[in-house]
Design a protein around this motif. Structure first.
Motif, mmCIF file in Angstrom:
data_model
loop_
_atom_site.group_PDB
_atom_site.id
_atom_site.type_symbol
_atom_site.label_atom_id
_atom_site.label_comp_id
_atom_site.label_asym_id
_atom_site.label_seq_id
_atom_site.Cartn_x
_atom_site.Cartn_y
_atom_site.Cartn_z
ATOM 1 N N TRP B 179 0.819 -1.214 0.000
ATOM 2 C CA TRP B 179 0.000 0.000 0.000
ATOM 3 C C TRP B 179 0.851 1.261 0.000
ATOM 4 O O TRP B 179 0.477 2.278 -0.592
ATOM 5 C CB TRP B 179 -0.973 -0.005 1.188
ATOM 6 N N LYS B 180 2.013 1.163 0.630
ATOM 7 C CA LYS B 180 2.926 2.303 0.595
ATOM 8 C C LYS B 180 3.335 2.586 -0.852
ATOM 9 O O LYS B 180 3.357 3.728 -1.315
ATOM 10 C CB LYS B 180 4.171 1.988 1.448
ATOM 11 N N LYS B 183 0.412 4.109 -2.742
ATOM 12 C CA LYS B 183 0.306 5.529 -2.411
ATOM 13 C C LYS B 183 1.355 6.346 -3.166
ATOM 14 O O LYS B 183 1.096 7.454 -3.638
ATOM 15 C CB LYS B 183 0.502 5.731 -0.900
ATOM 16 N N ASN B 186 0.406 6.753 -6.710
ATOM 17 C CA ASN B 186 -0.701 7.687 -6.786
ATOM 18 C C ASN B 186 -0.220 9.129 -6.631
ATOM 19 O O ASN B 186 -0.669 10.033 -7.333
ATOM 20 C CB ASN B 186 -1.736 7.347 -5.714
ATOM 21 N N SER B 187 0.758 9.321 -5.735
ATOM 22 C CA SER B 187 1.250 10.680 -5.512
ATOM 23 C C SER B 187 2.028 11.179 -6.726
ATOM 24 O O SER B 187 2.208 12.371 -6.917
ATOM 25 C CB SER B 187 2.139 10.712 -4.264
ATOM 26 N N PHE B 205 -7.767 3.151 1.968
ATOM 27 C CA PHE B 205 -6.908 3.636 0.884
ATOM 28 C C PHE B 205 -7.636 4.166 -0.345
ATOM 29 O O PHE B 205 -7.023 4.788 -1.192
ATOM 30 C CB PHE B 205 -5.941 2.534 0.453
#
Ligand SMILES: Nc1ncnc2c1ncn2[C@@H]1O[C@H](COP(=O)(O)OP(=O)(O)OP(=O)(O)O)[C@@H](O)[C@H]1O
Ligand SMILES: [Mg+2]
Lengths: 368, 249
Positions: B179-180, B183, B186-187, B205
Motif C-alpha cells: 500500500w505504501k 500511495k 498515486n502521488s 486507501f
C-alpha cells in the motif's frame, strides 16, 4: 506497428524461449538423446514379409532357357502361401539406367535383367550373369527378393547373379535414419510448441505477454523462429550421431533436407498451436498430443516399409503428413534424388503447414 | 476532475460447457484521473472480468469502454502502452531470474535500454528485491512475487495501474509495503484501479469504492458516504447488507 518492430518483438520472444530451454536440463534428454538411442536400437535389423511386390523382368533373350526361368519365377510366386509374393511384369529392350529410373520412381521394387545371349551361352555352357536391381530404400522387401533369387540361382551351372548396389551399401539403418529424423522433428515441434503454450496458459504468463503492446502475430512468429532453430539443430545432431555412431550414408542434397524439414516444422508448430488452444493446461495437452502423434509413429512407415502393412492401415497412413515427410526424406537422403522426385510430397507438406498454421494463428488470436 | 475511464452499459457473457454465465451485467461507471478506485465484491462477482475488459484482454459482449480517451474496440493498441496490469494470478516465468523477467517486460513495452536498466535498479531497490535480482522467480515467496509483479507492470511508466487483488494471501508487513507503494504511485499522478477482499483496505486507501454483486454494480461512492448512507460505521456491514450473507460458489 511497423514490420521492423514486429520482427524485433518476435526476436525478443525467440530469445526468451531459447533461454528457458537452456535452463530445462530435463528436457534435453527427450529432445536430443531419445532419437539417437532409437536409431542405435532399431539399427540392428528387422525382418518382415513381402506380398505383391511389383517386379519387372527385362528379357532380351529369345531362346527357350530364359522362357523356362521366367516360368519358374512365375510359378513359384503364385504358389507361395496363397498370396503371390511378386507381381511380375515382362518387357524387353530396356537399358539398366532406364530400369534404375523405374525403381527410383517407385514403380518396381526390383528389376531382373536377362542378357540377349542367355540361352545361347547356357547351351555352350559359358558363364552367364543375370543382373538384379532392387529398391534399396526399402531394404526389407529388397532383402527378401534378393534371397529368393539367390536360392533360385544356387543350382550348379554356369549362371550367376549380379546384384549391383544402386545406392551404395544400404542397411536397415539407412532406411531408418531419414524417417527417424522426420519423426523426431514432427513429434518435437508439436510437443514443445503446444506444451509451452499450454504451460504458459496454466501459469498465466501468456496473459502477461499478451497484455503488452506486442501483437499476437509477433508472439507466434517468435515461437516459430525458436522452433525452426531448435528442430533444425536437432536434425543436425541426429545426422551427425547417425554418421559417427552407426555409419549412416548421405547421398543427397543437404539443402533439400533443410527445405523439407523447415516446411514440416512449420506444420508441426501450427499443429501444436491448434492443439494448445483446445486445452487449458499441460496435462490435457499431453493427452491430446498422444492421441494425435502416436499413430503417426507406427503406421507411417518409419520402422518398416509401407508396402508391408495391411491395406486399411496404408490408407490411414496416406492421410498422415509424416508419411510424406518420410518419403521425401528417404528419396533425398538415400536415393539422392532432386526436387522433382519429391514435388508431390512437398506440395502435401506445404498444404499441411498452411492449413495448421493459419488455423493456429486464427484460433490463437481469437483466444483469451 | 476528469474521467480517465468511461464504462457504459457493459456486459460480458461467457458460454462455458453449454452453460451461459452473465459475468458482468449492464454496468456503467467512470473512474477519475488520479484517484484510487477500489472494487469489492464476493468471489465470482465479475471484478476480474471487468479488469480484463478494461485492459483490452477480453472483448465485451456489449457496451462501451473508453480508457484515456481511447475506445477498447478500435484503439486497443493505443491503450496498452498507457496502462500497467498486475494480474490476479501472479504470472512470472519461473525459469527466468527476477531481472530477466523485468527485462522481458521492459523490452516488450519498448522501454529504451538505458532507461529500462535504470528503472529496474530503482524499483528493485524500492521494493527491497535488489539482492534477489539474479535468482529464479520459481523459488520466490508470494510476497516477493507480488512485489516483482508490480514492477513488471510499471517499467513503462503507465498512467493507469490495474491491480487485481494486490494483497490477497500476504502477511501484514508485505501488505503495508504494497500500500505504501500504491500511495507512492498515486502521488506521482497515476490513477490506480484495484480489487480487494479486505474491507479495511478499501476503507483506508480508496477515494471511491465500487461494490459488485453477481455481475451488477450495486453501489459506488466514497467509503465515508457509503457508510453514512447505510447508517453503519464499518464497510463490512455495508458490504454484507448489499451483497447478502450467503457464501458464493
Ligand atoms: N473465461 C471464462 N469462461 C467462462 N466463465 C468465466 C470466465 N472468466 C470468468 N468466468 C465466470 O465469470 C464470473 C465472474 O468471474 P470473475 O473472475 O470476474 O470474478 P471475480 O469477481 O474476479 O472473483 P474473485 O473475487 O474470486 O476473483 C464467474 O462466475 C466466473 O466463473
Ligand atoms: Mg478476480
Amino acid at each position: 506497428m511497423t514490420v521492423k518492430n514486429e520482427l524485433r518483438h518476435a526476436w525478443i520472444i525467440t530469445v526468451k524461449e531459447i533461454r528457458q530451454l537452456s535452463r530445462k536440463k530435463a528436457l534435453m534428454v527427450p529432445l536430443f538423446l531419445f532419437p539417437i538411442i532409437m536409431i542405435i536400437f532399431f539399427g540392428y535389423g528387422m525382418g518382415g514379409t513381402v506380398k505383391n511386390a511389383p517386379i519387372l523382368i527385362v528379357n532380351d533373350d529369345t531362346g527357350t532357357d530364359s522362357a523356362s526361368l521366367i516360368q519358374e519365377i512365375g510359378a513359384y510366386t503364385s504358389s507361395y502361401n496363397g498370396n503371390p509374393m511378386f507381381t511380375v511384369t515382362y518387357t524387353r529392350d530396356m537399358s539398366q539406367a532406364e530400369a534404375e529410373s523405374k525403381i527410383d520412381a517407385g514403380i518396381y521394387k526390383a528389376v531382373l535383367l536377362i542378357p540377349h545371349d542367355y540361352s545361347e551361352r547356357l547351351i555352350k555352357n559359358d558363364d552367364v550373369t543375370l543382373t538384379l536391381l532392387t529398391d534399396a530404400s526399402d531394404p526389407t522387401t529388397s532383402g527378401i527378393i534378393i534371397s529368393f533369387m539367390q536360392q533360385l540361382m544356387s543350382r550348379p551351372g554356369p549362371v550367376s547373379l549380379d546384384i549391383p548396389n544402386i545406392y551404395g551399401n544400404l542397411e536397415y539403418l539407412d532406411f531408418l535414419t531419414p524417417a527417424v529424423i522426420a519423426l523426431t522433428i514432427f513429434m518435437g515441434s508439436v510437443a514443445t510448441t503446444g506444451s509451452a503454450i499450454a504451460g504458459e496458459k496454466e501459469d498465466g504468463t501468456i496473459v502477461r505477454i499478451l497484455m503488452t503492446p506486442v501483437s499476437r502475430r509477433s508472439v507466434i512468429l517468435g515461437k516459430t523462429i525458436y522452433q525452426l532453430i531448435l528442430q533444425l539443430a536437432r536434425a543436425v545432431i541426429l545426422i551427425l550421431a547417425a554418421y559417427f555412431l552407426v555409419g549412416f550414408h548421405m547421398n543427397g542434397s543437404w539443402l533439400l533436407v533443410a527445405l523439407v524439414l523447415t516446411i514440416f516444422t512449420l506444420g508441426g508448430v501450427g499443429m501444436g498451436i491448434v492443439m494448445s488452444t483446445r486445452v487449458d493446461d499441460m496435462e490435457s495437452f499431453f493427452q491430446l498430443n498422444l492421441l494425435f502423434t502416436l499413430p503417426s509413429m507406427f503406421i507411417t512407415g518409419v520402422f518398416f516399409p509401407l508396402s508391408s502393412i495391411p491395406d486399411w492401415m496404408r490408407y490411414i497412413a496416406y492421410c498422415l503428413p509424416l508419411t510424406y515427410a518420410n518419403d521425401a526424406m528417404r528419396t533425398i537422403m538415400i536415393k539422392g534424388q532432386g526436387l522433382s522426385a519429391i514435388s508431390t510430397d512437398l506440395i502435401i507438406l506445404t498444404l499441411f503447414a498452411l492449413i495448421t498454421f493459419s488455423s493456429g494463428v486464427h484460433l490463437f488470436r481469437r483466444e483469451a | 476532475m476528469n474521467p480517465i475511464i468511461e464504462v457504459r452499459d457493459l456486459r460480458k457473457i461467457f458460454h462455458s460447457r453449454g452453460r451461459k454465465i452473465i459475468a458482468v451485467d449492464d454496468v456503467s461507471f467512470d473512474i477519475m484521473e488520479g484517484e484510487i478506485f477500489g472494487m469489492i465484491g464476493p468471489n465470482g462477482a465479475g471484478k476480474s472480468t471487468i479488469f480484463s475488459m478494461l485492459t483490452t484482454l477480453v472483448k465485451p459482449t456489449s457496451g462501451s469502454i473508453k480508457v484515456a480517451g481511447f475506445d477498447v474496440y478500435k484503439q486497443d493498441g493505443k491503450i496498452r502502452p498507457v496502462i500497467g496490469i498486475v494480474p490476479q494470478k501472479l504470472s512470472l516465468y519461473p525459469d527466468l531470474t527476477a531481472k530477466e523477467n523485468l527485462e522481458l517486460m521492459g523490452m516488450l513495452y519498448d522501454v529504451p535500454k538505458n532507461l529500462m536498466e535504470e528503472r529496474i535498479e530503482y524499483y528493485l531497490k524500492l521494493v527491497g528485491l535488489s539482492s534477489h535480482a539474479n535468482r529464479y522467480t520459481g523459488g520466490f515467496s508470494g510476497g516477493m512475487k507480488q512485489r516483482l509483479s508490480v514492477i513488471c507492470a510499471v517499467l513503462h511508466d503507465p498512467q493507469i495501474i490495474f491491480w487485481d487483488e494486490p494483497t490477497t494471501g500476504l502477511d501484514p508487513q508485505t501488505r503495508q509495503s504494497i500500500w505504501k507503494l500504491a500511495k507512492k504511485f498515486n502521488s506521482e499522478g497515476k490513477t490506480l484501479v484495484f480489487t480487494t477482499h479486505y474491507m479495511e483496505e478499501a476503507n483506508n486507501f480508496c477515494d471511491r469504492v465500487a461494490i459488485m454483486n453477481l455481475g451488477k454494480l450495486v453501489a459506488l461512492d466514497a467509503p465515508q458516504s457509503l457508510k453514512e448512507k447505510a447508517g453503519s460505521d464499518n464497510l463490512e456491514d455495508v458490504f454484507i447488507s448489499l451483497t447478502g450473507a450467503e457464501v458464493r460458489d
